[in-house]
Design a protein around this motif. Structure first.
Motif, PDB file in Angstrom:
ATOM      1  N   GLN A   1       0.835  -1.203   0.000  1.00  0.00           N
ATOM      2  CA  GLN A   1       0.000   0.000   0.000  1.00  0.00           C
ATOM      3  C   GLN A   1       0.871   1.254   0.000  1.00  0.00           C
ATOM      4  N   HIS A   2       1.962   1.207   0.747  1.00  0.00           N
ATOM      5  CA  HIS A   2       2.893   2.334   0.827  1.00  0.00           C
ATOM      6  C   HIS A   2       3.496   2.635  -0.539  1.00  0.00           C
ATOM      7  N   LYS A   3       3.922   1.589  -1.235  1.00  0.00           N
ATOM      8  CA  LYS A   3       4.524   1.757  -2.558  1.00  0.00           C
ATOM      9  C   LYS A   3       3.518   2.252  -3.585  1.00  0.00           C
ATOM     10  N   ALA A   4       2.256   1.898  -3.411  1.00  0.00           N
ATOM     11  CA  ALA A   4       1.213   2.302  -4.365  1.00  0.00           C
ATOM     12  C   ALA A   4       0.879   3.791  -4.251  1.00  0.00           C
ATOM     13  N   GLY A   5       1.181   4.389  -3.123  1.00  0.00           N
ATOM     14  CA  GLY A   5       0.867   5.811  -2.936  1.00  0.00           C
ATOM     15  C   GLY A   5      -0.558   6.014  -2.465  1.00  0.00           C
ATOM     16  N   CYS A   6      -0.904   7.259  -2.270  1.00  0.00           N
ATOM     17  CA  CYS A   6      -2.225   7.625  -1.772  1.00  0.00           C
ATOM     18  C   CYS A   6      -3.303   7.201  -2.783  1.00  0.00           C
ATOM     19  N   PRO A   7      -4.314   6.462  -2.319  1.00  0.00           N
ATOM     20  CA  PRO A   7      -5.362   6.040  -3.251  1.00  0.00           C
ATOM     21  C   PRO A   7      -6.258   7.193  -3.709  1.00  0.00           C
ATOM     22  N   TYR A   8      -6.151   8.353  -3.054  1.00  0.00           N
ATOM     23  CA  TYR A   8      -6.995   9.496  -3.394  1.00  0.00           C
ATOM     24  C   TYR A   8      -6.307  10.453  -4.371  1.00  0.00           C
ATOM     25  N   CYS A   9      -4.999  10.684  -4.160  1.00  0.00           N
ATOM     26  CA  CYS A   9      -4.309  11.662  -5.016  1.00  0.00           C
ATOM     27  C   CYS A   9      -3.023  11.139  -5.632  1.00  0.00           C
ATOM     28  N   GLY A  10      -2.566   9.957  -5.217  1.00  0.00           N
ATOM     29  CA  GLY A  10      -1.376   9.361  -5.788  1.00  0.00           C
ATOM     30  C   GLY A  10      -0.057   9.806  -5.160  1.00  0.00           C
ATOM     31  N   SER A  11      -0.100  10.732  -4.213  1.00  0.00           N
ATOM     32  CA  SER A  11       1.121  11.221  -3.558  1.00  0.00           C
ATOM     33  C   SER A  11       1.737  10.142  -2.669  1.00  0.00           C
ATOM     34  N   PRO A  12       3.015  10.317  -2.342  1.00  0.00           N
ATOM     35  CA  PRO A  12       3.649   9.370  -1.416  1.00  0.00           C
ATOM     36  C   PRO A  12       2.935   9.373  -0.064  1.00  0.00           C
ATOM     37  N   GLN A  13       3.068   8.269   0.650  1.00  0.00           N
ATOM     38  CA  GLN A  13       2.450   8.150   1.966  1.00  0.00           C
ATOM     39  C   GLN A  13       3.516   7.935   3.031  1.00  0.00           C
ATOM     40  N   HIS A  14       3.190   8.363   4.244  1.00  0.00           N
ATOM     41  CA  HIS A  14       4.056   8.155   5.401  1.00  0.00           C
ATOM     42  C   HIS A  14       3.375   7.181   6.342  1.00  0.00           C
ATOM     43  N   TYR A  15       4.204   6.395   7.054  1.00  0.00           N
ATOM     44  CA  TYR A  15       3.648   5.496   8.060  1.00  0.00           C
ATOM     45  C   TYR A  15       3.190   6.313   9.261  1.00  0.00           C
ATOM     46  N   SER A  16       2.029   5.986   9.769  1.00  0.00           N
ATOM     47  CA  SER A  16       1.471   6.628  10.946  1.00  0.00           C
ATOM     48  C   SER A  16       0.759   5.532  11.749  1.00  0.00           C
ATOM     49  N   ASN A  17       1.545   4.560  12.192  1.00  0.00           N
ATOM     50  CA  ASN A  17       1.014   3.375  12.861  1.00  0.00           C
ATOM     51  C   ASN A  17       0.522   3.706  14.263  1.00  0.00           C
ATOM     52  N   TYR A  18      -0.306   2.834  14.797  1.00  0.00           N
ATOM     53  CA  TYR A  18      -0.750   3.013  16.167  1.00  0.00           C
ATOM     54  C   TYR A  18      -0.835   1.672  16.878  1.00  0.00           C
ATOM     55  N   GLN A  19      -0.708   1.729  18.184  1.00  0.00           N
ATOM     56  CA  GLN A  19      -0.732   0.531  19.020  1.00  0.00           C
ATOM     57  C   GLN A  19      -2.166   0.085  19.251  1.00  0.00           C
ATOM     58  N   ARG A  20      -2.379  -1.198  19.207  1.00  0.00           N
ATOM     59  CA  ARG A  20      -3.654  -1.803  19.573  1.00  0.00           C
ATOM     60  C   ARG A  20      -3.422  -2.604  20.843  1.00  0.00           C
TER      61      ARG A  20
ATOM     62  N   ARG B   1      -5.018  12.411   3.747  1.00  0.00           N
ATOM     63  CA  ARG B   1      -5.968  11.371   4.137  1.00  0.00           C
ATOM     64  C   ARG B   1      -5.246  10.131   4.633  1.00  0.00           C
ATOM     65  N   ARG B   2      -5.895   9.442   5.552  1.00  0.00           N
ATOM     66  CA  ARG B   2      -5.346   8.214   6.108  1.00  0.00           C
ATOM     67  C   ARG B   2      -5.843   7.012   5.313  1.00  0.00           C
ATOM     68  N   THR B   3      -4.987   6.004   5.270  1.00  0.00           N
ATOM     69  CA  THR B   3      -5.322   4.746   4.622  1.00  0.00           C
ATOM     70  C   THR B   3      -4.937   3.615   5.567  1.00  0.00           C
ATOM     71  N   LEU B   4      -5.844   2.700   5.779  1.00  0.00           N
ATOM     72  CA  LEU B   4      -5.537   1.503   6.558  1.00  0.00           C
ATOM     73  C   LEU B   4      -5.310   0.356   5.582  1.00  0.00           C
ATOM     74  N   PRO B   5      -4.085  -0.143   5.507  1.00  0.00           N
ATOM     75  CA  PRO B   5      -3.843  -1.302   4.648  1.00  0.00           C
ATOM     76  C   PRO B   5      -4.636  -2.500   5.158  1.00  0.00           C
ATOM     77  N   LYS B   6      -4.879  -3.473   4.297  1.00  0.00           N
ATOM     78  CA  LYS B   6      -5.540  -4.694   4.735  1.00  0.00           C
ATOM     79  C   LYS B   6      -4.712  -5.339   5.836  1.00  0.00           C
ATOM     80  N   SER B   7      -5.379  -6.095   6.700  1.00  0.00           N
ATOM     81  CA  SER B   7      -4.699  -6.710   7.827  1.00  0.00           C
ATOM     82  C   SER B   7      -5.182  -8.133   8.029  1.00  0.00           C
TER      83      SER B   7
ATOM     84  N   LEU C   1      -1.320   4.474   7.125  1.00  0.00           N
ATOM     85  CA  LEU C   1      -0.571   5.371   6.252  1.00  0.00           C
ATOM     86  C   LEU C   1      -1.289   6.707   6.147  1.00  0.00           C
ATOM     87  N   CYS C   2      -0.503   7.757   5.953  1.00  0.00           N
ATOM     88  CA  CYS C   2      -1.051   9.101   5.845  1.00  0.00           C
ATOM     89  C   CYS C   2      -0.446   9.766   4.613  1.00  0.00           C
TER      90      CYS C   2
END
Length: 159
Positions: free
Chosen positions: A26-45, A72-78, A63-64
């Motif tokens: 998902q990170h390599k694919a870029g933002c699904p909304y605008c195509g820009s690079p994404q940054h990891y913005s993980n959180y603890q569960r 925009r945030r994107t949650l990769p499949k898990s 990802l953000c």
């Protein structure tokens, strides 16, 4: 067999590595909304239902977008986590499978004690897969690749 499976750190390690791969794709694919690079913005569960695991197994990858006007945030499949549910995905799926196959040794009380999950929580999972999931877009998408013996509705109910 089920308690041993859910206590296997190897299973959760494998699922964690799959989640890393899914997040990287998902990170390599870029933002699904605008195509820009994404940054990891993980959180603890604080997942329940599994063995004591290293802290990194409790990370939900997120990802953000890097573009200022998008962000925009994107949650990769898990494979570890199921939406906002607290229990690991595999735990929920095993309980649902036990409900379908109806082995005598796994009543709702037994499963509740085994997982430390409230009976009401287990009932909610079963209701979700019996009533809500069959109407979901995901089910409609994968329905054709599932064996015909699996029906949309079932009258099984764990006692």
């Amino acid at each position: 067999m089920i308690p041993e499976l859910l206590q296997s750190t190897n299973l959760f390690k494998l699922l964690h590595h799959i989640d890393i791969d899914l997040a990287d794709q998902q990170h390599k694919a870029g933002c699904p909304y605008c195509g820009s690079p994404q940054h990891y913005s993980n959180y603890q569960r604080q997942p329940r239902g599994g063995p004591d695991l290293p802290e990194e197994y409790s990370v939900r990858f997120s990802l953000c977008c890097s573009k200022e006007n998008c962000r925009r945030r994107t949650l990769p499949k898990s494979t570890l986590f199921m939406d906002r549910r607290v229990y690991f995905r595999v735990v929920i799926l095993i309980v649902t499978t036990l409900n379908q196959s109806k082995p005598q040794e796994y009543s709702k009380n037994m499963v509740s004690k085994m997982l430390g999950a409230d009976r009401k929580t287990i009932s909610k999972w079963l209701t979700y897969f019996r009533e809500i999931f069959p109407k979901s877009q995901l089910w409609q998408t994968i329905r054709g690749s599932i064996h015909p013996a699996v029906t949309n509705h079932t009258d099984h109910a764990m006692k």
